[in-house]
Design a protein around this motif. Structure first.
Motif, PDB file in Angstrom:
ATOM      1  N   GLN A 135      82.744   0.774 -60.507  1.00  0.00           N
ATOM      2  CA  GLN A 135      82.043  -0.379 -59.943  1.00  0.00           C
ATOM      3  C   GLN A 135      81.012  -0.910 -60.932  1.00  0.00           C
ATOM      4  O   GLN A 135      80.341  -0.152 -61.623  1.00  0.00           O
ATOM      5  CB  GLN A 135      81.348   0.045 -58.650  1.00  0.00           C
ATOM      6  CG  GLN A 135      80.742  -1.079 -57.841  1.00  0.00           C
ATOM      7  CD  GLN A 135      80.128  -0.563 -56.544  1.00  0.00           C
ATOM      8  OE1 GLN A 135      78.981  -0.157 -56.498  1.00  0.00           O
ATOM      9  NE2 GLN A 135      80.929  -0.553 -55.487  1.00  0.00           N
ATOM     10  N   THR A 150      84.695  -4.062 -58.514  1.00  0.00           N
ATOM     11  CA  THR A 150      85.276  -2.777 -58.893  1.00  0.00           C
ATOM     12  C   THR A 150      86.512  -3.002 -59.754  1.00  0.00           C
ATOM     13  O   THR A 150      87.323  -3.886 -59.468  1.00  0.00           O
ATOM     14  CB  THR A 150      85.650  -1.952 -57.651  1.00  0.00           C
ATOM     15  OG1 THR A 150      84.482  -1.768 -56.847  1.00  0.00           O
ATOM     16  CG2 THR A 150      86.207  -0.588 -58.035  1.00  0.00           C
ATOM     17  N   GLN A 152      89.799  -0.973 -61.921  1.00  0.00           N
ATOM     18  CA  GLN A 152      90.611   0.224 -62.107  1.00  0.00           C
ATOM     19  C   GLN A 152      91.578  -0.043 -63.258  1.00  0.00           C
ATOM     20  O   GLN A 152      92.372  -0.972 -63.200  1.00  0.00           O
ATOM     21  CB  GLN A 152      91.391   0.558 -60.830  1.00  0.00           C
ATOM     22  CG  GLN A 152      92.195   1.850 -60.920  1.00  0.00           C
ATOM     23  CD  GLN A 152      92.798   2.226 -59.576  1.00  0.00           C
ATOM     24  OE1 GLN A 152      92.091   2.328 -58.571  1.00  0.00           O
ATOM     25  NE2 GLN A 152      94.096   2.416 -59.544  1.00  0.00           N
ATOM     26  N   GLU A 157      90.097  -4.324 -58.554  1.00  0.00           N
ATOM     27  CA  GLU A 157      90.638  -3.449 -57.519  1.00  0.00           C
ATOM     28  C   GLU A 157      89.603  -3.301 -56.399  1.00  0.00           C
ATOM     29  O   GLU A 157      88.424  -3.030 -56.653  1.00  0.00           O
ATOM     30  CB  GLU A 157      90.960  -2.068 -58.093  1.00  0.00           C
ATOM     31  CG  GLU A 157      91.724  -1.157 -57.158  1.00  0.00           C
ATOM     32  CD  GLU A 157      93.186  -1.561 -56.974  1.00  0.00           C
ATOM     33  OE1 GLU A 157      93.778  -1.220 -55.938  1.00  0.00           O
ATOM     34  OE2 GLU A 157      93.730  -2.224 -57.892  1.00  0.00           O
ATOM     35  N   GLY A 158      90.028  -3.509 -55.172  1.00  0.00           N
ATOM     36  CA  GLY A 158      89.116  -3.355 -54.041  1.00  0.00           C
ATOM     37  C   GLY A 158      88.281  -4.600 -53.796  1.00  0.00           C
ATOM     38  O   GLY A 158      88.622  -5.697 -54.235  1.00  0.00           O
ATOM     39  N   LYS A 159      87.138  -4.421 -53.138  1.00  0.00           N
ATOM     40  CA  LYS A 159      86.312  -5.552 -52.742  1.00  0.00           C
ATOM     41  C   LYS A 159      85.489  -6.085 -53.910  1.00  0.00           C
ATOM     42  O   LYS A 159      84.955  -5.348 -54.709  1.00  0.00           O
ATOM     43  CB  LYS A 159      85.385  -5.162 -51.599  1.00  0.00           C
ATOM     44  CG  LYS A 159      86.064  -5.106 -50.237  1.00  0.00           C
ATOM     45  CD  LYS A 159      85.047  -4.934 -49.124  1.00  0.00           C
ATOM     46  CE  LYS A 159      85.735  -4.975 -47.756  1.00  0.00           C
ATOM     47  NZ  LYS A 159      84.750  -4.837 -46.659  1.00  0.00           N
ATOM     48  N   ASP A 160      85.403  -7.411 -53.941  1.00  0.00           N
ATOM     49  CA  ASP A 160      84.587  -8.135 -54.911  1.00  0.00           C
ATOM     50  C   ASP A 160      83.625  -8.987 -54.086  1.00  0.00           C
ATOM     51  O   ASP A 160      84.037  -9.943 -53.432  1.00  0.00           O
ATOM     52  CB  ASP A 160      85.506  -9.001 -55.785  1.00  0.00           C
ATOM     53  CG  ASP A 160      84.751  -9.853 -56.777  1.00  0.00           C
ATOM     54  OD1 ASP A 160      83.533  -9.671 -56.911  1.00  0.00           O
ATOM     55  OD2 ASP A 160      85.396 -10.694 -57.426  1.00  0.00           O
ATOM     56  N   THR A 174      89.359  -9.361 -51.753  1.00  0.00           N
ATOM     57  CA  THR A 174      89.966  -8.040 -51.877  1.00  0.00           C
ATOM     58  C   THR A 174      91.085  -8.110 -52.909  1.00  0.00           C
ATOM     59  O   THR A 174      91.974  -8.951 -52.805  1.00  0.00           O
ATOM     60  CB  THR A 174      90.544  -7.574 -50.519  1.00  0.00           C
ATOM     61  OG1 THR A 174      89.539  -7.699 -49.508  1.00  0.00           O
ATOM     62  CG2 THR A 174      90.983  -6.126 -50.602  1.00  0.00           C
ATOM     63  N   TRP A 175      91.020  -7.216 -53.894  1.00  0.00           N
ATOM     64  CA  TRP A 175      91.969  -7.247 -54.996  1.00  0.00           C
ATOM     65  C   TRP A 175      92.807  -5.971 -55.055  1.00  0.00           C
ATOM     66  O   TRP A 175      92.351  -4.902 -54.668  1.00  0.00           O
ATOM     67  CB  TRP A 175      91.233  -7.381 -56.336  1.00  0.00           C
ATOM     68  CG  TRP A 175      90.384  -8.591 -56.453  1.00  0.00           C
ATOM     69  CD1 TRP A 175      89.044  -8.703 -56.134  1.00  0.00           C
ATOM     70  CD2 TRP A 175      90.772  -9.885 -56.914  1.00  0.00           C
ATOM     71  NE1 TRP A 175      88.595  -9.972 -56.376  1.00  0.00           N
ATOM     72  CE2 TRP A 175      89.636 -10.722 -56.858  1.00  0.00           C
ATOM     73  CE3 TRP A 175      91.974 -10.411 -57.376  1.00  0.00           C
ATOM     74  CZ2 TRP A 175      89.666 -12.054 -57.247  1.00  0.00           C
ATOM     75  CZ3 TRP A 175      92.004 -11.735 -57.764  1.00  0.00           C
ATOM     76  CH2 TRP A 175      90.871 -12.554 -57.694  1.00  0.00           C
ATOM     77  N   ARG A 176      94.018  -6.117 -55.551  1.00  0.00           N
ATOM     78  CA  ARG A 176      94.857  -4.958 -55.855  1.00  0.00           C
ATOM     79  C   ARG A 176      95.614  -5.275 -57.143  1.00  0.00           C
ATOM     80  O   ARG A 176      96.384  -6.212 -57.203  1.00  0.00           O
ATOM     81  CB  ARG A 176      95.860  -4.661 -54.733  1.00  0.00           C
ATOM     82  CG  ARG A 176      96.704  -3.399 -54.978  1.00  0.00           C
ATOM     83  CD  ARG A 176      97.660  -3.144 -53.808  1.00  0.00           C
ATOM     84  NE  ARG A 176      98.590  -4.241 -53.644  1.00  0.00           N
ATOM     85  CZ  ARG A 176      99.705  -4.400 -54.365  1.00  0.00           C
ATOM     86  NH1 ARG A 176     100.020  -3.522 -55.303  1.00  0.00           N
ATOM     87  NH2 ARG A 176     100.499  -5.430 -54.149  1.00  0.00           N
TER      88      ARG A 176
END
Length: 239
Positions: A135, A150, A152, A157-160, A174-176
Motif C-alpha cells: 500500500q 495498493t 501487487q 490491486e484492491g481498493k484505490d 476496486t482493481w484486479r
C-alpha cells in the motif's frame, strides 16, 4: 471504468495509462524551508543504488530532485533542489530485496508519499516509477491523506481511495490486475452529484448516477462522470 459497447473502456484505459503512473509524483513549494542547500554535493553511499545527493533537514538521504508541476521541467530529474518541486529519499532494502523510497515536498520537507517499494531492476530516479507491492499513501502538503492505493507486482490491486481536502471520499475504485473489477464510486467535486456501479474485467456491469437533488441521471451522463472522475483527481493532485 467502462462498457465495451460504448467505448468508455478504451477511453478509461487510455486515461489511466497516462495518469496513474503519475501517482508517485506531485508538487510544490520553496526550498530554504526544507533546510536544503541550493546545490547538493554527491556523496558516496555503500547501500544506495545511485549516488546520494545530500541530506535533508531530517537526515534523509536524497537521491533525486524533480521539477515542479505546471512548468517546463515537470517531472524532470535534477541534481539540485527545484523550487516548487519535490525530492526522493532512499530508505534501504526490505527483506525481499526490494528498494524502498519515499517522496517529500520541497518546501517544508513533509512527506508526499509513505515509504513504498520498487523492483530492484526499476529506475528509482524515474519520476513515474510505480510501487511494486503493498500500500502507498499520498499526502497533501499539510499532512492530510490525499489517497491510498495498493499495488501487487507493480499493478493496481484492491481498493484505490481518493479523498477531498476536507477528508471526505471523492472516489473509490476496486482493481484486479490493473483492471477495474468490483464496486466503484465517484463524487463530482463541489457538489452532491455522484456515480456508482460495479465493473468486471474493466467492463461495466452496472452504473448509475444522481444529481445534487438525488435524482437519477441518464446512463450517458453516468459514464461521463465516471470518466471525468480521474481528470478531477489529476487536476487536484497537481495543484
Amino acid at each position: 471504468m467502462t462498457t465495451r459497447s460504448t467505448g468508455l473502456c478504451n477511453k478509461w484505459t487510455m486515461l489511466t495509462m497516462a495518469v496513474l503512473p503519475l501517482l508517485v509524483a506531485c508538487q510544490s513549494v520553496p526550498t530554504q524551508e526544507a533546510g536544503l542547500s541550493k546545490q547538493a554535493t554527491a556523496v558516496a553511499s555503500q547501500d544506495a543504488p545511485v549516488p546520494v545527493l545530500g541530506k535533508d533537514a531530517k537526515g534523509h538521504s536524497i537521491i533525486a530532485f524533480f521539477g515542479a508541476p505546471d512548468t517546463d521541467s515537470e517531472g524532470s530529474l535534477f541534481k539540485e533542489a527545484q523550487q516548487g518541486g519535490f525530492y526522493r529519499v532512499y530508505k534501504g532494502k526490505n527483506a525481499a530485496g526490494q528498494l524502498q523510497v519515499q517522496d517529500f515536498y520541497q518546501a517544508n520537507g513533509a512527506p508526499q508519499t509513505s515509504v513504498f517499494v520498487v523492483d530492484p531492476a526499476a529506475n528509482v530516479l524515474d519520476w513515474a516509477v510505480l510501487p511494486q507491492d503493498g500500500q502507498i499513501t499520498f499526502y497533501r502538503p499539510n499532512g492530510a491523506v490525499r489517497g491510498v492505493t495498493t499495488y501487487q507486482q507493480g499493478k493496481l490491486e484492491g481498493k484505490d481511495i481518493y479523498y477531498n481536502a476536507d477528508g471526505t471520499e471523492r472516489s473509490v475504485y476496486t482493481w484486479r490486475n490493473d483492471l477495474l473489477d468490483g464496486p466503484f464510486f465517484a463524487q463530482y467535486p463541489g457538489s452532491q452529484s455522484r456515480v456508482e456501479g460495479v465493473a468486471k474485467d474493466d467492463a461495466i456491469v452496472s452504473i448509475k448516477a444522481f444529481d445534487d437533488r438525488g435524482q437519477p441521471l441518464p446512463q450517458e451522463d453516468a459514464e461521463r462522470m465516471l470518466e471525468a472522475s480521474m481528470i478531477f483527481w489529476y487536476d487536484d493532485i497537481f495543484q
